[in-house]
Design a protein around this motif. Sequence first.
Motif, PDB file in Angstrom:
ATOM      1  N   THR A 197       3.281  13.142   2.779  1.00 17.63           N
ATOM      2  CA  THR A 197       4.010  12.275   1.979  1.00 17.63           C
ATOM      3  C   THR A 197       4.797  11.272   2.540  1.00 17.63           C
ATOM      4  OG1 THR A 197       4.266  13.696  -0.070  1.00 17.63           O
ATOM      5  CG2 THR A 197       5.314  11.674  -0.143  1.00 17.63           C
ATOM      6  N   LYS A 198       4.767  10.106   2.533  1.00 15.91           N
ATOM      7  CA  LYS A 198       5.501   9.264   3.347  1.00 15.91           C
ATOM      8  C   LYS A 198       6.778   8.862   2.669  1.00 15.91           C
ATOM      9  CE  LYS A 198       1.539   6.384   5.198  1.00 15.91           C
ATOM     10  NZ  LYS A 198       0.911   5.154   5.150  1.00 15.91           N
ATOM     11  N   ARG A 199       7.863   8.804   3.286  1.00 13.96           N
ATOM     12  CA  ARG A 199       8.955   8.547   2.721  1.00 13.96           C
ATOM     13  C   ARG A 199       8.992   7.115   2.326  1.00 13.96           C
ATOM     14  NH1 ARG A 199      13.061  11.648   3.693  1.00 13.96           N
ATOM     15  NH2 ARG A 199      12.524  11.980   5.894  1.00 13.96           N
ATOM     16  N   SER A 200       9.367   6.914   1.169  1.00 10.30           N
ATOM     17  CA  SER A 200       9.186   5.557   0.513  1.00 10.30           C
ATOM     18  C   SER A 200       9.982   5.389  -0.758  1.00 10.30           C
ATOM     19  CB  SER A 200       7.947   5.074   0.388  1.00 10.30           C
ATOM     20  OG  SER A 200       7.223   6.172  -0.363  1.00 10.30           O
ATOM     21  N   HIS A 201      10.037   4.197  -1.542  1.00  3.86           N
ATOM     22  CA  HIS A 201      10.459   3.992  -2.605  1.00  3.86           C
ATOM     23  C   HIS A 201       9.658   2.979  -3.405  1.00  3.86           C
ATOM     24  CE1 HIS A 201      13.718   1.203  -0.950  1.00  3.86           C
ATOM     25  NE2 HIS A 201      13.257   0.501  -1.840  1.00  3.86           N
ATOM     26  N   PHE A 202       9.596   3.116  -4.943  1.00  2.00           N
ATOM     27  CA  PHE A 202       8.956   2.024  -5.643  1.00  2.00           C
ATOM     28  C   PHE A 202       9.815   1.510  -6.730  1.00  2.00           C
ATOM     29  CE2 PHE A 202       6.024   4.547  -3.132  1.00  2.00           C
ATOM     30  CZ  PHE A 202       5.227   3.718  -2.737  1.00  2.00           C
ATOM     31  N   ILE A 203       9.941   0.587  -7.241  1.00  3.89           N
ATOM     32  CA  ILE A 203      10.700   0.128  -8.339  1.00  3.89           C
ATOM     33  C   ILE A 203       9.662  -0.550  -9.273  1.00  3.89           C
ATOM     34  CG2 ILE A 203      12.719  -1.809  -8.968  1.00  3.89           C
ATOM     35  CD1 ILE A 203      13.460  -1.526  -6.085  1.00  3.89           C
ATOM     36  N   PHE A 204       9.802  -0.025 -10.485  1.00 10.19           N
ATOM     37  CA  PHE A 204       9.142  -0.587 -11.738  1.00 10.19           C
ATOM     38  C   PHE A 204      10.075  -1.294 -12.744  1.00 10.19           C
ATOM     39  CE2 PHE A 204       6.578   2.626  -9.901  1.00 10.19           C
ATOM     40  CZ  PHE A 204       5.037   2.283 -10.156  1.00 10.19           C
ATOM     41  N   ALA A 205       9.702  -2.357 -13.483  1.00  9.46           N
ATOM     42  CA  ALA A 205      10.420  -3.225 -14.410  1.00  9.46           C
ATOM     43  C   ALA A 205      10.144  -2.413 -15.784  1.00  9.46           C
ATOM     44  CB  ALA A 205       9.859  -4.561 -14.526  1.00  9.46           C
ATOM     45  N   LYS A 206      11.113  -2.464 -16.655  1.00  6.74           N
ATOM     46  CA  LYS A 206      11.009  -2.082 -17.871  1.00  6.74           C
ATOM     47  C   LYS A 206       9.479  -2.451 -18.482  1.00  6.74           C
ATOM     48  CE  LYS A 206      13.091  -2.233 -22.480  1.00  6.74           C
ATOM     49  NZ  LYS A 206      14.140  -2.987 -23.454  1.00  6.74           N
ATOM     50  N   GLY A 207       8.837  -1.309 -18.890  1.00 10.24           N
ATOM     51  CA  GLY A 207       7.517  -1.900 -19.415  1.00 10.24           C
ATOM     52  C   GLY A 207       6.523  -1.230 -18.395  1.00 10.24           C
ATOM     53  N   GLY A 208       6.937  -0.959 -17.161  1.00  5.40           N
ATOM     54  CA  GLY A 208       6.028  -0.350 -16.358  1.00  5.40           C
ATOM     55  C   GLY A 208       5.463  -1.127 -15.142  1.00  5.40           C
ATOM     56  N   LYS A 209       5.568  -2.344 -14.816  1.00  3.61           N
ATOM     57  CA  LYS A 209       4.976  -3.134 -13.794  1.00  3.61           C
ATOM     58  C   LYS A 209       5.630  -2.928 -12.694  1.00  3.61           C
ATOM     59  CE  LYS A 209       3.750  -7.462 -14.617  1.00  3.61           C
ATOM     60  NZ  LYS A 209       3.808  -8.962 -15.070  1.00  3.61           N
ATOM     61  N   LEU A 210       5.011  -2.759 -11.400  1.00  8.10           N
ATOM     62  CA  LEU A 210       5.636  -2.679 -10.193  1.00  8.10           C
ATOM     63  C   LEU A 210       6.114  -3.861  -9.492  1.00  8.10           C
ATOM     64  CD1 LEU A 210       6.242  -0.697  -7.910  1.00  8.10           C
ATOM     65  CD2 LEU A 210       3.732  -1.067  -6.990  1.00  8.10           C
ATOM     66  N   LEU A 211       7.238  -3.940  -9.074  1.00  4.72           N
ATOM     67  CA  LEU A 211       7.824  -5.064  -8.564  1.00  4.72           C
ATOM     68  C   LEU A 211       8.269  -5.105  -7.159  1.00  4.72           C
ATOM     69  CD1 LEU A 211      10.659  -5.372 -11.462  1.00  4.72           C
ATOM     70  CD2 LEU A 211       8.577  -6.681 -11.154  1.00  4.72           C
ATOM     71  N   ASP A 212       8.518  -3.805  -6.533  1.00  7.89           N
ATOM     72  CA  ASP A 212       8.687  -3.634  -5.070  1.00  7.89           C
ATOM     73  C   ASP A 212       8.384  -2.308  -4.714  1.00  7.89           C
ATOM     74  OD1 ASP A 212       9.982  -4.726  -2.767  1.00  7.89           O
ATOM     75  OD2 ASP A 212      11.870  -3.270  -3.180  1.00  7.89           O
ATOM     76  N   LYS A 213       8.172  -2.571  -3.400  1.00  2.29           N
ATOM     77  CA  LYS A 213       7.831  -1.043  -2.523  1.00  2.29           C
ATOM     78  C   LYS A 213       8.257  -1.213  -1.170  1.00  2.29           C
ATOM     79  CE  LYS A 213       3.108  -2.221  -1.812  1.00  2.29           C
ATOM     80  NZ  LYS A 213       1.527  -1.728  -1.970  1.00  2.29           N
ATOM     81  N   LYS A 214       8.661  -0.125  -0.825  1.00  3.45           N
ATOM     82  CA  LYS A 214       9.242  -0.020   0.686  1.00  3.45           C
ATOM     83  C   LYS A 214       8.268   1.343   1.490  1.00  3.45           C
ATOM     84  CE  LYS A 214      12.040  -3.441   1.504  1.00  3.45           C
ATOM     85  NZ  LYS A 214      11.434  -4.298   0.143  1.00  3.45           N
ATOM     86  N   ILE A 215       7.454   1.177   2.337  1.00  3.85           N
ATOM     87  CA  ILE A 215       6.837   2.107   3.029  1.00  3.85           C
ATOM     88  C   ILE A 215       6.618   1.730   4.300  1.00  3.85           C
ATOM     89  CG2 ILE A 215       4.740   3.685   2.881  1.00  3.85           C
ATOM     90  CD1 ILE A 215       3.915   2.558   0.348  1.00  3.85           C
TER      91      ILE A 215
END
Length: 237
Positions: A197-215
């Motif tokens: 697993t790559k160290r990373s993070h993902f941000i989802f808005a309320k409702g579930g849409k992906l807004l940002d990711k860092k990998i």
Amino acid sequence: MAPRTKTSENVEGGEAPRRSSRIASIPAPEVVAKPAPARKASSSKKRPADEAEEGKADASTSKKTKADAVAEKVDGAEVQEPAAGLEPIDIGDSLPSLTLKNEKGEDVQVAELAAEKGVVFFLVPKADTPGCTTQACAFRDVYPDFSSHNVEVYCLSADTSAAQSKWQLKKELPYPLLSDPKRILITALGAAEGGKTKRSHFIFAKGGKLLDKKIPVKPADSPTLALEFIKSLEATA
């Protein structure tokens, strides 16, 4: 009238004629039973075509048996063949319908996590290792800031629920940890590589849409960058 012979008298008197002692003394010929004709032994050698057919049948049975017996053990429970993978999740896509276990072994429906709040998933290669502990504790230390922005934090890894629970207790982590042992969600997020697993993070808005990711992302930088992005959204709202 001619005199009767002795033989005639015996016959007329009802007596059976006597056999000659010479004839009685001759032994009866032995009857020798002829042996039954031996059956032709069937050849145990199989024709090549027969051997080939049997070989195919054995191979088919062997494969079927192995397929039925395949099972993995995760936390002592048998797990059958891996579930089908998810479609890749990119910016603008929504959280998928998938059930994972949390650190308590409870079922969690991923698609429902962002129903009321925004969500941050931070992914670690392995629980309770130096870099992952740095990342996890950094999220722990600023956890109230995420809560104040109506965002929930989740740690996601391929570790078992038992390993996550032990780590959570040891480091006093205030957020839930999700176990993805087959890396189904991790792979869909694009954070799986070579069985890791790559160290990373993902941000989802309320409702579930992906807004940002860092990998990838550095352990100490992950929570800082995630929080800065969330604040920037509020500033432009």
